[in-house]
Design a protein around this motif. Structure first.
Motif, PDB file in Angstrom:
ATOM      1  N   LEU A  47       0.858  -1.183   0.000  1.00  0.00           N
ATOM      2  CA  LEU A  47       0.000   0.000   0.000  1.00  0.00           C
ATOM      3  C   LEU A  47       0.890   1.227   0.000  1.00  0.00           C
ATOM      4  CD1 LEU A  47      -2.863   1.156   0.204  1.00  0.00           C
ATOM      5  CD2 LEU A  47      -2.772   0.764   2.674  1.00  0.00           C
ATOM      6  N   VAL A  48       0.786   2.015  -1.058  1.00  0.00           N
ATOM      7  CA  VAL A  48       1.544   3.257  -1.158  1.00  0.00           C
ATOM      8  C   VAL A  48       0.551   4.398  -1.215  1.00  0.00           C
ATOM      9  CG1 VAL A  48       3.235   4.572  -2.488  1.00  0.00           C
ATOM     10  CG2 VAL A  48       3.369   2.062  -2.436  1.00  0.00           C
ATOM     11  N   THR A  49       0.747   5.400  -0.360  1.00  0.00           N
ATOM     12  CA  THR A  49      -0.235   6.469  -0.269  1.00  0.00           C
ATOM     13  C   THR A  49       0.428   7.762   0.167  1.00  0.00           C
ATOM     14  OG1 THR A  49      -2.399   7.044   0.665  1.00  0.00           O
ATOM     15  CG2 THR A  49      -0.812   5.981   2.137  1.00  0.00           C
ATOM     16  N   GLN A  50      -0.298   8.839   0.082  1.00  0.00           N
ATOM     17  CA  GLN A  50       0.218  10.153   0.446  1.00  0.00           C
ATOM     18  C   GLN A  50      -0.103  10.477   1.899  1.00  0.00           C
ATOM     19  OE1 GLN A  50       1.887  12.269  -1.654  1.00  0.00           O
ATOM     20  NE2 GLN A  50       1.799  10.808  -3.350  1.00  0.00           N
ATOM     21  N   MET A  51       0.718  11.303   2.480  1.00  0.00           N
ATOM     22  CA  MET A  51       0.445  11.815   3.831  1.00  0.00           C
ATOM     23  C   MET A  51      -0.938  12.433   3.891  1.00  0.00           C
ATOM     24  SD  MET A  51       3.934  13.717   5.069  1.00  0.00           S
ATOM     25  CE  MET A  51       2.958  14.892   5.972  1.00  0.00           C
ATOM     26  N   GLY A  52      -1.610  12.212   5.001  1.00  0.00           N
ATOM     27  CA  GLY A  52      -2.918  12.811   5.209  1.00  0.00           C
ATOM     28  C   GLY A  52      -4.080  11.960   4.743  1.00  0.00           C
ATOM     29  N   ASN A  53      -3.794  10.946   3.936  1.00  0.00           N
ATOM     30  CA  ASN A  53      -4.869  10.072   3.468  1.00  0.00           C
ATOM     31  C   ASN A  53      -5.333   9.128   4.571  1.00  0.00           C
ATOM     32  OD1 ASN A  53      -4.834  11.210   0.954  1.00  0.00           O
ATOM     33  ND2 ASN A  53      -3.757   9.522  -0.047  1.00  0.00           N
ATOM     34  N   ASP A  54      -6.510   8.533   4.323  1.00  0.00           N
ATOM     35  CA  ASP A  54      -7.056   7.500   5.202  1.00  0.00           C
ATOM     36  C   ASP A  54      -7.021   6.177   4.436  1.00  0.00           C
ATOM     37  OD1 ASP A  54      -9.804   9.687   6.237  1.00  0.00           O
ATOM     38  OD2 ASP A  54      -7.677   9.669   6.804  1.00  0.00           O
ATOM     39  N   LEU A  95     -10.448  -8.951  11.261  1.00  0.00           N
ATOM     40  CA  LEU A  95      -9.989  -7.818  12.057  1.00  0.00           C
ATOM     41  C   LEU A  95      -9.325  -6.841  11.096  1.00  0.00           C
ATOM     42  CD1 LEU A  95      -9.633  -6.447  14.787  1.00  0.00           C
ATOM     43  CD2 LEU A  95      -7.427  -7.608  15.013  1.00  0.00           C
ATOM     44  N   ASN A  96      -9.985  -5.730  10.883  1.00  0.00           N
ATOM     45  CA  ASN A  96      -9.491  -4.727   9.949  1.00  0.00           C
ATOM     46  C   ASN A  96      -8.831  -3.591  10.714  1.00  0.00           C
ATOM     47  OD1 ASN A  96     -10.705  -6.298   7.898  1.00  0.00           O
ATOM     48  ND2 ASN A  96     -12.659  -5.241   8.240  1.00  0.00           N
ATOM     49  N   LEU A  97      -7.901  -2.927  10.039  1.00  0.00           N
ATOM     50  CA  LEU A  97      -7.180  -1.807  10.650  1.00  0.00           C
ATOM     51  C   LEU A  97      -7.376  -0.582   9.774  1.00  0.00           C
ATOM     52  CD1 LEU A  97      -5.224  -0.935  12.928  1.00  0.00           C
ATOM     53  CD2 LEU A  97      -3.347  -1.475  11.362  1.00  0.00           C
ATOM     54  N   HIS A  98      -7.989   0.433  10.359  1.00  0.00           N
ATOM     55  CA  HIS A  98      -8.204   1.683   9.627  1.00  0.00           C
ATOM     56  C   HIS A  98      -7.265   2.740  10.186  1.00  0.00           C
ATOM     57  CE1 HIS A  98     -10.409   4.389   7.007  1.00  0.00           C
ATOM     58  NE2 HIS A  98     -10.398   5.265   7.980  1.00  0.00           N
ATOM     59  N   ILE A  99      -6.620   3.470   9.293  1.00  0.00           N
ATOM     60  CA  ILE A  99      -5.668   4.495   9.715  1.00  0.00           C
ATOM     61  C   ILE A  99      -6.074   5.825   9.099  1.00  0.00           C
ATOM     62  CG2 ILE A  99      -3.240   5.071  10.023  1.00  0.00           C
ATOM     63  CD1 ILE A  99      -2.595   2.216   8.962  1.00  0.00           C
ATOM     64  N   ASN A 100      -6.310   6.805   9.955  1.00  0.00           N
ATOM     65  CA  ASN A 100      -6.675   8.152   9.506  1.00  0.00           C
ATOM     66  C   ASN A 100      -5.444   9.046   9.439  1.00  0.00           C
ATOM     67  OD1 ASN A 100      -9.456   7.697   9.328  1.00  0.00           O
ATOM     68  ND2 ASN A 100      -9.724   8.083  11.512  1.00  0.00           N
ATOM     69  N   SER A 101      -5.517  10.026   8.569  1.00  0.00           N
ATOM     70  CA  SER A 101      -4.480  11.088   8.509  1.00  0.00           C
ATOM     71  C   SER A 101      -3.073  10.496   8.557  1.00  0.00           C
ATOM     72  CB  SER A 101      -4.675  12.059   9.677  1.00  0.00           C
ATOM     73  OG  SER A 101      -5.960  12.611   9.656  1.00  0.00           O
ATOM     74  N   LEU A 116       4.240  10.115   7.836  1.00  0.00           N
ATOM     75  CA  LEU A 116       5.430   9.420   7.326  1.00  0.00           C
ATOM     76  C   LEU A 116       5.854   8.280   8.252  1.00  0.00           C
ATOM     77  CD1 LEU A 116       7.617  12.442   6.111  1.00  0.00           C
ATOM     78  CD2 LEU A 116       6.254  10.866   4.714  1.00  0.00           C
ATOM     79  N   GLY A 117       5.735   8.521   9.548  1.00  0.00           N
ATOM     80  CA  GLY A 117       6.162   7.529  10.534  1.00  0.00           C
ATOM     81  C   GLY A 117       5.285   6.284  10.584  1.00  0.00           C
ATOM     82  N   ASP A 118       4.188   6.314   9.879  1.00  0.00           N
ATOM     83  CA  ASP A 118       3.328   5.124   9.833  1.00  0.00           C
ATOM     84  C   ASP A 118       3.853   4.092   8.842  1.00  0.00           C
ATOM     85  OD1 ASP A 118       0.359   7.224  10.076  1.00  0.00           O
ATOM     86  OD2 ASP A 118       1.632   6.375  11.648  1.00  0.00           O
ATOM     87  N   SER A 119       4.821   4.477   8.043  1.00  0.00           N
ATOM     88  CA  SER A 119       5.407   3.536   7.085  1.00  0.00           C
ATOM     89  C   SER A 119       6.018   2.365   7.846  1.00  0.00           C
ATOM     90  CB  SER A 119       6.482   4.225   6.242  1.00  0.00           C
ATOM     91  OG  SER A 119       5.913   5.213   5.416  1.00  0.00           O
TER      92      SER A 119
END
Lengths: 115, 114
Positions: B11-18, B74-80, B83-86
């Motif tokens: 999963l590659v995404t931009q900062m601030g995305n959910d 069991l799903n994991l949703h991440i808001n906003s 960079l450190g979430d990588s």
């Protein structure tokens, strides 16, 4: 909180030889479980071997065996007759028998097997 | 058959995305977990659910919200996203909460935040 320490960041072994990975842990509990997991480059976490603290006999799974020293809080993994497919990162992990249901992992040891 | 599966694997995404990561196990287990493996390969528990009930929440920022619609998921949703979430996120499951119950891991999801 339990701390698991793997003091060897990297180990290298010749094919068909034996390598031993060290693991120590810190706990005040008398009953717990210890695990070795293997993570090959595919990054899949694979259970290698498990040891119950109340069992004095060391666990063995084919070419993998452990040396469990409860008093010393030491849990080393021996890989005999090393094969190229054994190349991976190996993680030691601790789990309480009473509570705190998580696995606490060490930092891992990367094993390289030389042909 | 895959015992513990995760989607997506990358999963590659931009900062601030959910974004969300899904996990499913077909082992009939009651307990599921999310672990995070950082860039130094260190693995740490994030959450644990037993019979759809949250058991462990290991001081994870509230931008991370697990959801367990049933025992097999069991799903994991991440808001906003930051960079450190990588990291690589692993789902795992076990029969129950007992220490004797071995945890089986999914293949991991490599999340890259740009």
């Amino acid at each position: 909180a339990q701390t698991v320490t793997q003091s060897q960041p990297e180990m290298s072994v010749q094919e068909a030889e034996t390598v031993t990975l060290s693991c120590t842990y810190d706990t005040s509990e008398s009953d717990y479980y210890l695990f070795w997991y293997k993570q090959p480059p595919s990054r899949q976490m694979i259970l290698v071997i498990r040891q119950e603290a109340y069992k004095q006999q060391n666990a063995t799974e084919n070419r993998f065996s452990v040396n469990f020293q409860k008093a010393a809080k030491s849990f080393s993994l021996k890989i005999s007759d090393s094969q190229l497919g054994d190349a991976a990162m190996y993680f030691c992990a601790y789990r309480s028998a009473y509570s705190d249901y998580k696995l606490s992992f060490g930092a891992g040891t990367t094993v390289t097997v030389r042909a | 058959d895959t015992a513990v599966s995760q989607t997506p694997k990358y999963l590659v995404t931009q900062m601030g995305n959910d974004k969300s990561i899904k996990c499913e196990q077909n082992l009939g287990h009651d307990t599921m977990y999310w672990y995070k493996q950082d860039s130094k390969k260190f693995l740490k528990i994030m959450f644990s659910y037993n019979n759809k009930e949250l058991i462990i929440n290991e001081t994870v920022p509230n931008r991370f919200s697990p959801k367990s619609p049933d025992k097999a998921h069991l799903n994991l949703h991440i808001n906003s996203l930051e960079l450190g979430d990588s990291a690589v996120y692993f789902c795992a499951s076990s029969q129950g909460l007992a220490g004797v119950d071995t945890q089986y891991f999914g293949p991991g999801t490599r999340l890259t935040v740009l």
